[in-house]
Design a protein around this motif. Structure first.
Motif, PDB file in Angstrom:
ATOM      1  N   THR A   1     -53.006 -22.911 -28.123  1.00 46.19           N
ATOM      2  CA  THR A   1     -52.664 -24.330 -28.075  1.00 46.19           C
ATOM      3  C   THR A   1     -51.726 -24.697 -29.213  1.00 46.19           C
ATOM      4  O   THR A   1     -51.498 -23.910 -30.136  1.00 46.19           O
ATOM      5  CB  THR A   1     -53.932 -25.195 -28.153  1.00 46.19           C
ATOM      6  N   ALA A   2     -51.201 -25.911 -29.143  1.00 47.93           N
ATOM      7  CA  ALA A   2     -50.288 -26.392 -30.180  1.00 47.93           C
ATOM      8  C   ALA A   2     -50.981 -26.518 -31.528  1.00 47.93           C
ATOM      9  O   ALA A   2     -50.325 -26.514 -32.573  1.00 47.93           O
ATOM     10  CB  ALA A   2     -49.699 -27.740 -29.760  1.00 47.93           C
ATOM     11  N   HIS A   3     -52.313 -26.624 -31.529  1.00 49.28           N
ATOM     12  CA  HIS A   3     -53.065 -26.730 -32.782  1.00 49.28           C
ATOM     13  C   HIS A   3     -53.450 -25.368 -33.344  1.00 49.28           C
ATOM     14  O   HIS A   3     -54.114 -25.299 -34.379  1.00 49.28           O
ATOM     15  CB  HIS A   3     -54.329 -27.560 -32.556  1.00 49.28           C
ATOM     16  N   GLY A   4     -53.070 -24.287 -32.653  1.00 52.74           N
ATOM     17  CA  GLY A   4     -53.366 -22.949 -33.140  1.00 52.74           C
ATOM     18  C   GLY A   4     -54.642 -22.344 -32.595  1.00 52.74           C
ATOM     19  O   GLY A   4     -54.974 -21.209 -32.932  1.00 52.74           O
ATOM     20  N   SER A   5     -55.374 -23.060 -31.752  1.00 60.68           N
ATOM     21  CA  SER A   5     -56.600 -22.513 -31.170  1.00 60.68           C
ATOM     22  C   SER A   5     -56.251 -21.539 -30.046  1.00 60.68           C
ATOM     23  O   SER A   5     -55.212 -21.661 -29.393  1.00 60.68           O
ATOM     24  CB  SER A   5     -57.477 -23.644 -30.631  1.00 60.68           C
ATOM     25  N   THR A   6     -57.148 -20.581 -29.816  1.00 64.94           N
ATOM     26  CA  THR A   6     -56.943 -19.564 -28.783  1.00 64.94           C
ATOM     27  C   THR A   6     -58.091 -19.601 -27.793  1.00 64.94           C
ATOM     28  O   THR A   6     -59.261 -19.658 -28.189  1.00 64.94           O
ATOM     29  CB  THR A   6     -56.838 -18.163 -29.404  1.00 64.94           C
ATOM     30  N   ALA A   7     -57.741 -19.574 -26.513  1.00 66.85           N
ATOM     31  CA  ALA A   7     -58.738 -19.524 -25.443  1.00 66.85           C
ATOM     32  C   ALA A   7     -58.417 -18.346 -24.543  1.00 66.85           C
ATOM     33  O   ALA A   7     -57.272 -18.187 -24.112  1.00 66.85           O
ATOM     34  CB  ALA A   7     -58.734 -20.821 -24.642  1.00 66.85           C
ATOM     35  N   GLN A   8     -59.425 -17.521 -24.281  1.00 61.79           N
ATOM     36  CA  GLN A   8     -59.219 -16.346 -23.435  1.00 61.79           C
ATOM     37  C   GLN A   8     -60.307 -16.296 -22.380  1.00 61.79           C
ATOM     38  O   GLN A   8     -61.488 -16.493 -22.674  1.00 61.79           O
ATOM     39  CB  GLN A   8     -59.234 -15.074 -24.281  1.00 61.79           C
ATOM     40  N   GLY A   9     -59.906 -16.048 -21.160  1.00 61.51           N
ATOM     41  CA  GLY A   9     -60.863 -15.961 -20.070  1.00 61.51           C
ATOM     42  C   GLY A   9     -60.140 -15.759 -18.754  1.00 61.51           C
ATOM     43  O   GLY A   9     -58.941 -15.478 -18.720  1.00 61.51           O
ATOM     44  N   ARG A  10     -60.886 -15.930 -17.660  1.00 63.76           N
ATOM     45  CA  ARG A  10     -60.313 -15.709 -16.337  1.00 63.76           C
ATOM     46  C   ARG A  10     -59.813 -17.035 -15.763  1.00 63.76           C
ATOM     47  O   ARG A  10     -60.484 -18.058 -15.840  1.00 63.76           O
ATOM     48  CB  ARG A  10     -61.328 -15.064 -15.409  1.00 63.76           C
ATOM     49  N   PHE A  11     -58.618 -16.968 -15.199  1.00 61.68           N
ATOM     50  CA  PHE A  11     -57.988 -18.167 -14.657  1.00 61.68           C
ATOM     51  C   PHE A  11     -58.691 -18.576 -13.369  1.00 61.68           C
ATOM     52  O   PHE A  11     -58.825 -17.790 -12.425  1.00 61.68           O
ATOM     53  CB  PHE A  11     -56.507 -17.891 -14.396  1.00 61.68           C
ATOM     54  N   VAL A  12     -59.155 -19.838 -13.341  1.00 60.94           N
ATOM     55  CA  VAL A  12     -59.855 -20.362 -12.166  1.00 60.94           C
ATOM     56  C   VAL A  12     -58.889 -21.083 -11.242  1.00 60.94           C
ATOM     57  O   VAL A  12     -58.890 -20.891 -10.027  1.00 60.94           O
ATOM     58  CB  VAL A  12     -60.994 -21.307 -12.605  1.00 60.94           C
ATOM     59  N   GLY A  13     -58.025 -21.910 -11.818  1.00 64.71           N
ATOM     60  CA  GLY A  13     -57.082 -22.649 -10.998  1.00 64.71           C
ATOM     61  C   GLY A  13     -56.570 -23.860 -11.744  1.00 64.71           C
ATOM     62  O   GLY A  13     -56.775 -24.018 -12.952  1.00 64.71           O
ATOM     63  N   VAL A  14     -55.888 -24.724 -11.014  1.00 60.72           N
ATOM     64  CA  VAL A  14     -55.374 -25.984 -11.545  1.00 60.72           C
ATOM     65  C   VAL A  14     -56.144 -27.102 -10.859  1.00 60.72           C
ATOM     66  O   VAL A  14     -56.174 -27.183  -9.620  1.00 60.72           O
ATOM     67  CB  VAL A  14     -53.861 -26.123 -11.282  1.00 60.72           C
ATOM     68  N   ASN A  15     -56.800 -27.959 -11.676  1.00 59.61           N
ATOM     69  CA  ASN A  15     -57.630 -28.992 -11.065  1.00 59.61           C
ATOM     70  C   ASN A  15     -56.790 -30.156 -10.540  1.00 59.61           C
ATOM     71  O   ASN A  15     -55.552 -30.138 -10.613  1.00 59.61           O
ATOM     72  CB  ASN A  15     -58.708 -29.473 -12.043  1.00 59.61           C
ATOM     73  N   ALA A  16     -57.454 -31.181 -10.036  1.00 61.66           N
ATOM     74  CA  ALA A  16     -56.750 -32.303  -9.403  1.00 61.66           C
ATOM     75  C   ALA A  16     -55.877 -33.060 -10.390  1.00 61.66           C
ATOM     76  O   ALA A  16     -54.906 -33.720  -9.986  1.00 61.66           O
ATOM     77  CB  ALA A  16     -57.767 -33.254  -8.762  1.00 61.66           C
ATOM     78  N   ASN A  17     -56.194 -32.974 -11.679  1.00 58.64           N
ATOM     79  CA  ASN A  17     -55.396 -33.664 -12.697  1.00 58.64           C
ATOM     80  C   ASN A  17     -54.264 -32.805 -13.238  1.00 58.64           C
ATOM     81  O   ASN A  17     -53.594 -33.199 -14.198  1.00 58.64           O
ATOM     82  CB  ASN A  17     -56.299 -34.106 -13.855  1.00 58.64           C
ATOM     83  N   GLY A  18     -54.060 -31.621 -12.652  1.00 63.01           N
ATOM     84  CA  GLY A  18     -52.988 -30.738 -13.097  1.00 63.01           C
ATOM     85  C   GLY A  18     -53.321 -29.946 -14.341  1.00 63.01           C
ATOM     86  O   GLY A  18     -52.424 -29.383 -14.969  1.00 63.01           O
ATOM     87  N   ARG A  19     -54.596 -29.869 -14.721  1.00 59.23           N
ATOM     88  CA  ARG A  19     -54.988 -29.146 -15.923  1.00 59.23           C
ATOM     89  C   ARG A  19     -55.374 -27.704 -15.589  1.00 59.23           C
ATOM     90  O   ARG A  19     -55.860 -27.415 -14.501  1.00 59.23           O
ATOM     91  CB  ARG A  19     -56.144 -29.860 -16.625  1.00 59.23           C
ATOM     92  N   ILE A  20     -55.151 -26.837 -16.570  1.00 61.46           N
ATOM     93  CA  ILE A  20     -55.437 -25.416 -16.409  1.00 61.46           C
ATOM     94  C   ILE A  20     -56.919 -25.167 -16.695  1.00 61.46           C
ATOM     95  O   ILE A  20     -57.429 -25.577 -17.749  1.00 61.46           O
ATOM     96  CB  ILE A  20     -54.567 -24.570 -17.357  1.00 61.46           C
ATOM     97  N   VAL A  21     -57.603 -24.497 -15.771  1.00 59.69           N
ATOM     98  CA  VAL A  21     -59.033 -24.218 -15.921  1.00 59.69           C
ATOM     99  C   VAL A  21     -59.214 -22.720 -16.141  1.00 59.69           C
ATOM    100  O   VAL A  21     -58.760 -21.898 -15.334  1.00 59.69           O
ATOM    101  CB  VAL A  21     -59.826 -24.672 -14.678  1.00 59.69           C
ATOM    102  N   ILE A  22     -59.871 -22.372 -17.247  1.00 56.05           N
ATOM    103  CA  ILE A  22     -60.117 -20.975 -17.610  1.00 56.05           C
ATOM    104  C   ILE A  22     -61.617 -20.787 -17.774  1.00 56.05           C
ATOM    105  O   ILE A  22     -62.274 -21.550 -18.495  1.00 56.05           O
ATOM    106  CB  ILE A  22     -59.391 -20.601 -18.919  1.00 56.05           C
ATOM    107  N   ARG A  23     -62.160 -19.774 -17.107  1.00 54.32           N
ATOM    108  CA  ARG A  23     -63.593 -19.482 -17.193  1.00 54.32           C
ATOM    109  C   ARG A  23     -63.828 -18.382 -18.214  1.00 54.32           C
ATOM    110  O   ARG A  23     -63.147 -17.355 -18.209  1.00 54.32           O
ATOM    111  CB  ARG A  23     -64.134 -19.049 -15.830  1.00 54.32           C
ATOM    112  N   ARG A  24     -64.807 -18.590 -19.079  1.00 52.92           N
ATOM    113  CA  ARG A  24     -65.129 -17.609 -20.115  1.00 52.92           C
ATOM    114  C   ARG A  24     -66.612 -17.301 -20.071  1.00 52.92           C
ATOM    115  O   ARG A  24     -67.450 -18.202 -20.047  1.00 52.92           O
ATOM    116  CB  ARG A  24     -64.753 -18.152 -21.496  1.00 52.92           C
ATOM    117  N   GLU A  25     -66.919 -16.001 -20.041  1.00 55.08           N
ATOM    118  CA  GLU A  25     -68.316 -15.598 -20.073  1.00 55.08           C
ATOM    119  C   GLU A  25     -68.877 -15.803 -21.471  1.00 55.08           C
ATOM    120  O   GLU A  25     -68.199 -15.600 -22.471  1.00 55.08           O
ATOM    121  CB  GLU A  25     -68.448 -14.131 -19.669  1.00 55.08           C
ATOM    122  N   ILE A  26     -70.133 -16.224 -21.530  1.00 53.25           N
ATOM    123  CA  ILE A  26     -70.794 -16.442 -22.815  1.00 53.25           C
ATOM    124  C   ILE A  26     -72.028 -15.559 -22.885  1.00 53.25           C
ATOM    125  O   ILE A  26     -72.511 -15.033 -21.880  1.00 53.25           O
ATOM    126  CB  ILE A  26     -71.180 -17.926 -22.999  1.00 53.25           C
TER     127      ILE A  26
END
Length: 416
Positions: free
Chosen positions: A368-393
């Motif tokens: 992200t622009a703030h330097g955070s990192t997210a890693q996981g499996r791509f689920v899709g693009v929701n109705a608001n146009g946002r990127i959804v990533i699934r991460r196992e915990i």
């Protein structure tokens, strides 16, 4: 023949002009000096036609072979004639920007070192300054095998051998061949390189050789890991290299035999630059050896292509998009769908938004622009146009990241 006619015509015109200036000086010093300027030359011809006509006729005769030569050139080599007639040769060649982001400071053999080329191929890290066959200055380091894609190395002068061999070379102005020095101990070397898609590595580089070598280099470097070049995520077929030819030939064989199971053998040595090449190709197709003689040509529009290639391209298989996962759920993780097409080569945020179904359930990493990192499996693009990533915990369930496209500074596809 056409070149000879053009040259003879130009020489006749030149001799006529020189003769005209000599005749002008014979008339008077004023006319001689004035004839050096085209407007006054015409005035002299008009005022002293009886004297100047012989030189003018000689120059006029030169136009005959000149015109005939250009007519023959236009018939024999239209492309060359067009290049001459368009006067493109008068325009200076544009300076190409550096392909690599080099921020290296220091000196090599006591001279400033600013490499434009860098490679890490077959275990050899190479930094070169200069575009000629022999580099103006260069550093080559033979690295040991690394277990993964990253390279991390820390060598101190007191470390015991065996250590990577370091070679520095420089080309003196009065010499045809470079001088080189090699050493395998007594130096300081720090490397911390990380992969950068599609075919680069980038990171910190620090090298200090013993005092007699007068070499200290420090900064950030960027290296190619093969001799392919990419434009907008696609291989640039215009680049002259054996890796480019291998890519073109492998793609051709896959489409010719309608199979991805193609393993290309080592290509014979070729010489660049060239406009066409005949290559003996050895390959395994579906486990069966194939031996072919193929003719490649380089076109301005497509780059290197196999002559007679009329085979259709593979269509990328579409993957159905699963239903979006909730933020936390206990659903069983769907195994990732594997594709035979390496979609990392053309991956971008825009392509992901345009065709999300092609990347469903693949592993991605987002910064992200703030330097955070997210890693996981791509689920899709929701109705608001946002990127959804699934991460196992750890433990039962799973978590999801939901990110706006405008807050994503970098996105990488980690699976083909």
């Amino acid at each position: 023949m056409d070149a000879l006619l053009i040259l003879s015509g130009l020489l006749l015109m030149l001799f006529g002009l020189v003769w005209l200036i000599m005749l002008a000086f014979g008339s008077s010093l004023f006319w001689g000096l004035g004839s050096l300027f085209p407007p006054l030359t015409l005035v002299y011809v008009v005022r002293h036609w009886r004297i100047a006509r012989k030189a003018v006729v000689l120059s006029a005769l030169g136009t005959i072979p000149l015109v005939v030569g250009f007519v023959l050139l236009a018939g024999n080599d239209p492309a060359r004639f067009e290049a001459i007639a368009s006067l493109r040769w008068l325009t200076p060649a544009p300076i190409k920007p550096n392909e690599l982001a080099m921020e290296l400071h220091g000196q090599l053999n006591g001279e400033p070192f600013a490499p434009q080329q860098g490679e890490l191929i077959d275990g050899v890290l190479s930094l070169r300054e200069g575009q000629e066959f022999f580099a103006q200055r260069a550093v080559n380091i033979h690295l040991p095998p690394m277990p993964n894609g990253s390279v991390h190395l820390n060598v101190l002068p007191t470390d015991a051998q065996p250590l990577p061999e370091v070679e520095i070379s420089w080309l003196l102005p009065e010499h045809d061949l470079p001088e080189a020095r090699r050493l395998n101990h007594g130096y300081t070397l720090y490397l911390d390189l990380q992969p950068l898609a599609p075919n680069k590595m980038t990171g910190d580089f620090h090298l200090v050789l013993p005092a007699q070598f007068n070499t200290t280099l420090s900064g950030k470097i960027e290296l190619f890991t093969n001799r392919l070049r990419y434009i907008d995520g696609k291989v640039d077929a215009h680049f002259d290299s054996r890796d480019t030819l291998s890519y073109v030939l492998e793609d051709y064989l896959q489409r010719r035999y309608a199979s991805r199971a193609v393993r290309l053998g080592k290509l014979p040595a070729v010489s660049f630059p060239a406009s066409s090449l005949e290559v003996e190709v050895e390959a395994l197709v579906n486990g069966q050896p194939q031996s072919l003689t193929l003719l490649l040509s380089k076109t301005e529009a497509l780059g290197w292509v196999v002559q007679g290639d009329q085979y259709a391209r593979f269509a990328e298989p579409a993957v159905a998009s699963p239903a979006p996962a909730p933020s936390v759920s206990s659903a069983t993780t769907t195994p990732p769908v594997r594709s035979t097409v390496d979609r990392r080569l053309r991956f971008s945020l825009e392509r992901l938004q345009r065709t999300p179904e092609q990347y469903s359930n693949l592993l991605i990493r987002v910064t992200t622009a703030h330097g955070s990192t997210a890693q996981g499996r791509f689920v899709g693009v929701n109705a608001n146009g946002r990127i959804v990533i699934r991460r196992e915990i750890s433990g039962p369930g799973e978590a999801s990241y939901i990110l706006r496209p405008d807050e994503i500074s970098q996105i990488e596809l980690l699976e083909p």
